[in-house]
Design a protein around this motif. Structure first.
Motif, PDB file in Angstrom:
ATOM      1  N   ILE A  73       0.854  -1.189   0.000  1.00 18.03           N
ATOM      2  CA  ILE A  73       0.000   0.000   0.000  1.00 18.03           C
ATOM      3  C   ILE A  73       0.884   1.230   0.000  1.00 18.03           C
ATOM      4  O   ILE A  73       1.818   1.353   0.801  1.00 18.03           O
ATOM      5  CB  ILE A  73      -0.934   0.006   1.226  1.00 18.03           C
ATOM      6  CG1 ILE A  73      -1.915  -1.168   1.159  1.00 18.03           C
ATOM      7  CG2 ILE A  73      -1.694   1.332   1.326  1.00 18.03           C
ATOM      8  CD1 ILE A  73      -2.745  -1.359   2.412  1.00 18.03           C
ATOM      9  N   THR A  76      -3.066   6.028  -0.737  1.00 16.92           N
ATOM     10  CA  THR A  76      -4.439   5.536  -0.879  1.00 16.92           C
ATOM     11  C   THR A  76      -4.561   4.463  -1.954  1.00 16.92           C
ATOM     12  O   THR A  76      -5.675   4.076  -2.306  1.00 16.92           O
ATOM     13  CB  THR A  76      -5.385   6.702  -1.227  1.00 16.92           C
ATOM     14  OG1 THR A  76      -4.956   7.312  -2.458  1.00 16.92           O
ATOM     15  CG2 THR A  76      -5.396   7.744  -0.120  1.00 16.92           C
ATOM     16  N   THR A  77      -3.426   3.966  -2.444  1.00 12.14           N
ATOM     17  CA  THR A  77      -3.443   2.983  -3.531  1.00 12.14           C
ATOM     18  C   THR A  77      -2.766   1.697  -3.089  1.00 12.14           C
ATOM     19  O   THR A  77      -1.738   1.719  -2.418  1.00 12.14           O
ATOM     20  CB  THR A  77      -2.730   3.535  -4.780  1.00 12.14           C
ATOM     21  OG1 THR A  77      -3.335   4.770  -5.159  1.00 12.14           O
ATOM     22  CG2 THR A  77      -2.850   2.559  -5.944  1.00 12.14           C
ATOM     23  N   ILE A  78      -3.357   0.576  -3.464  1.00  2.78           N
ATOM     24  CA  ILE A  78      -2.747  -0.732  -3.246  1.00  2.78           C
ATOM     25  C   ILE A  78      -2.268  -1.262  -4.581  1.00  2.78           C
ATOM     26  O   ILE A  78      -2.962  -1.156  -5.597  1.00  2.78           O
ATOM     27  CB  ILE A  78      -3.730  -1.724  -2.577  1.00  2.78           C
ATOM     28  CG1 ILE A  78      -3.059  -3.098  -2.408  1.00  2.78           C
ATOM     29  CG2 ILE A  78      -5.043  -1.831  -3.326  1.00  2.78           C
ATOM     30  CD1 ILE A  78      -3.884  -4.081  -1.593  1.00  2.78           C
ATOM     31  N   ALA A  93      -6.894   1.506  -1.790  1.00  2.45           N
ATOM     32  CA  ALA A  93      -6.569   0.833  -0.543  1.00  2.45           C
ATOM     33  C   ALA A  93      -7.762   0.873   0.399  1.00  2.45           C
ATOM     34  O   ALA A  93      -8.416   1.904   0.558  1.00  2.45           O
ATOM     35  CB  ALA A  93      -5.358   1.494   0.114  1.00  2.45           C
ATOM     36  N   ASP A  97      -8.652  -4.268  -1.720  1.00  3.07           N
ATOM     37  CA  ASP A  97      -7.529  -5.068  -1.238  1.00  3.07           C
ATOM     38  C   ASP A  97      -7.682  -6.544  -1.588  1.00  3.07           C
ATOM     39  O   ASP A  97      -6.729  -7.189  -2.042  1.00  3.07           O
ATOM     40  CB  ASP A  97      -7.368  -4.899   0.269  1.00  3.07           C
ATOM     41  CG  ASP A  97      -7.048  -3.469   0.671  1.00  3.07           C
ATOM     42  OD1 ASP A  97      -6.885  -2.622  -0.228  1.00  3.07           O
ATOM     43  OD2 ASP A  97      -6.952  -3.201   1.877  1.00  3.07           O
ATOM     44  N   TYR A 120      -4.594  -4.443   5.516  1.00  5.53           N
ATOM     45  CA  TYR A 120      -5.369  -4.764   4.322  1.00  5.53           C
ATOM     46  C   TYR A 120      -6.788  -5.147   4.746  1.00  5.53           C
ATOM     47  O   TYR A 120      -6.972  -5.971   5.647  1.00  5.53           O
ATOM     48  CB  TYR A 120      -4.724  -5.925   3.566  1.00  5.53           C
ATOM     49  CG  TYR A 120      -3.302  -5.652   3.122  1.00  5.53           C
ATOM     50  CD1 TYR A 120      -3.029  -5.143   1.856  1.00  5.53           C
ATOM     51  CD2 TYR A 120      -2.229  -5.897   3.983  1.00  5.53           C
ATOM     52  CE1 TYR A 120      -1.728  -4.894   1.452  1.00  5.53           C
ATOM     53  CE2 TYR A 120      -0.920  -5.643   3.583  1.00  5.53           C
ATOM     54  CZ  TYR A 120      -0.678  -5.142   2.326  1.00  5.53           C
ATOM     55  OH  TYR A 120       0.614  -4.890   1.915  1.00  5.53           O
TER      56      TYR A 120
END
Length: 255
Positions: A73, A76-78, A93, A97, A120
């Motif tokens: 992560i 704000t992005t996975i 995120a 997930d 997650y």
């Protein structure tokens, strides 16, 4: 005695059908457990042979972030990256997930899938039959590893789902899968969502769960209950070591 306690072999074991259920209402530490032909054998040391260690040793806890499939992560992005650094999938995120982790597992033929440190959120099943899981391993020689308690999987569901399912078939067992070095939190402290179970091994042989904590956040209520910590169904030479199961239903509490 209520509260935290440690056993050298097993927290609580209940046999259900041809499966083996590990669950405890208190807190137990499972240092070594294996099943052979669906019969429980409690050990204080690991059995010789049978289990194949992954290429990168579990004992080192120092897994290289290069050369393996990686999920992490960033803000704000996975992201899920292949072992060559290519983006497999990405998402929001906390929302995507489960999908991104599943994409990493699906894209890996064999080897390590590393979940880097972070929290997650697992929502919804990625597989509906025979047992539903937030994420599913359905091939041999996959080693899903975190970075200890710093890798947290929060299973958020009120349905009959497990956080992780290793999903074999009756005449096609999955072999040599590892789940290790992570923490699974079932449910939410407000008891709105429970999370049904931690890890389900379904028709598996020579698989291992190591250094995993499974904790119920929801507590014991009729409306929100986490039933099962680790469930082994119809397999042999599966090994569970160094695991903590806390606050899970589905078994009797120790006096």
């Amino acid at each position: 005695m209520k509260g935290a306690w440690v056993l050298t072999a097993i927290a609580m074991l209940a046999t259900i059908g041809t499966g083996l259920l590990l669950a405890t209402n208190g807190m137990g530490m499972l240092s070594a457990f294996t099943n052979h032909d669906q019969d429980a054998v409690l050990l204080t040391k690991e059995p010789a042979g049978n289990y194949q260690e992954p290429t990168q040793s579990l004992s080192s806890r120092e897994i290289s972030r290069s050369g393996v499939t990686t999920v992490y992560i960033d803000g704000t992005t996975i992201y899920a990256l292949s072992n060559t650094g290519q983006i497999i999938d990405e998402g929001i995120a906390g929302t995507d997930d489960s999908r991104v982790i599943q994409a990493a597992l699906d894209a890996t033929t064999s080897g390590v899938v590393l979940l880097q440190d972070g929290t997650y959120t697992l929502t919804g099943p990625t597989v509906s039959h025979p047992k539903r899981g937030n994420i599913c391993i359905d091939k041999p020689n996959i080693h899903l590893m975190g970075e200890g308690d710093a890798t947290v999987l929060q299973s958020r569901t009120t349905d009959d789902e497990y956080a992780i399912v290793v999903n074999g078939q009756e005449f096609d067992h999955i072999e040599n899968v590892t789940v290790s070095d992570l923490r699974i939190e079932l449910g939410t402290p407000d008891q709105v969502q429970a999370g049904y179970g931690g890890i389900w091994l379904w028709y598996t042989d020579h698989c291992r769960i190591d250094n995993v904590s499974i904790v119920s956040q929801a507590g014991w209520t009729d409306e929100a209950i986490s039933w099962e910590g680790i469930y082994l169904f119809s397999g042999e030479y599966n090994l569970v070591t160094n695991c903590i199961i806390e606050g899970i239903g589905g078994g009797d509490s120790m006096p």
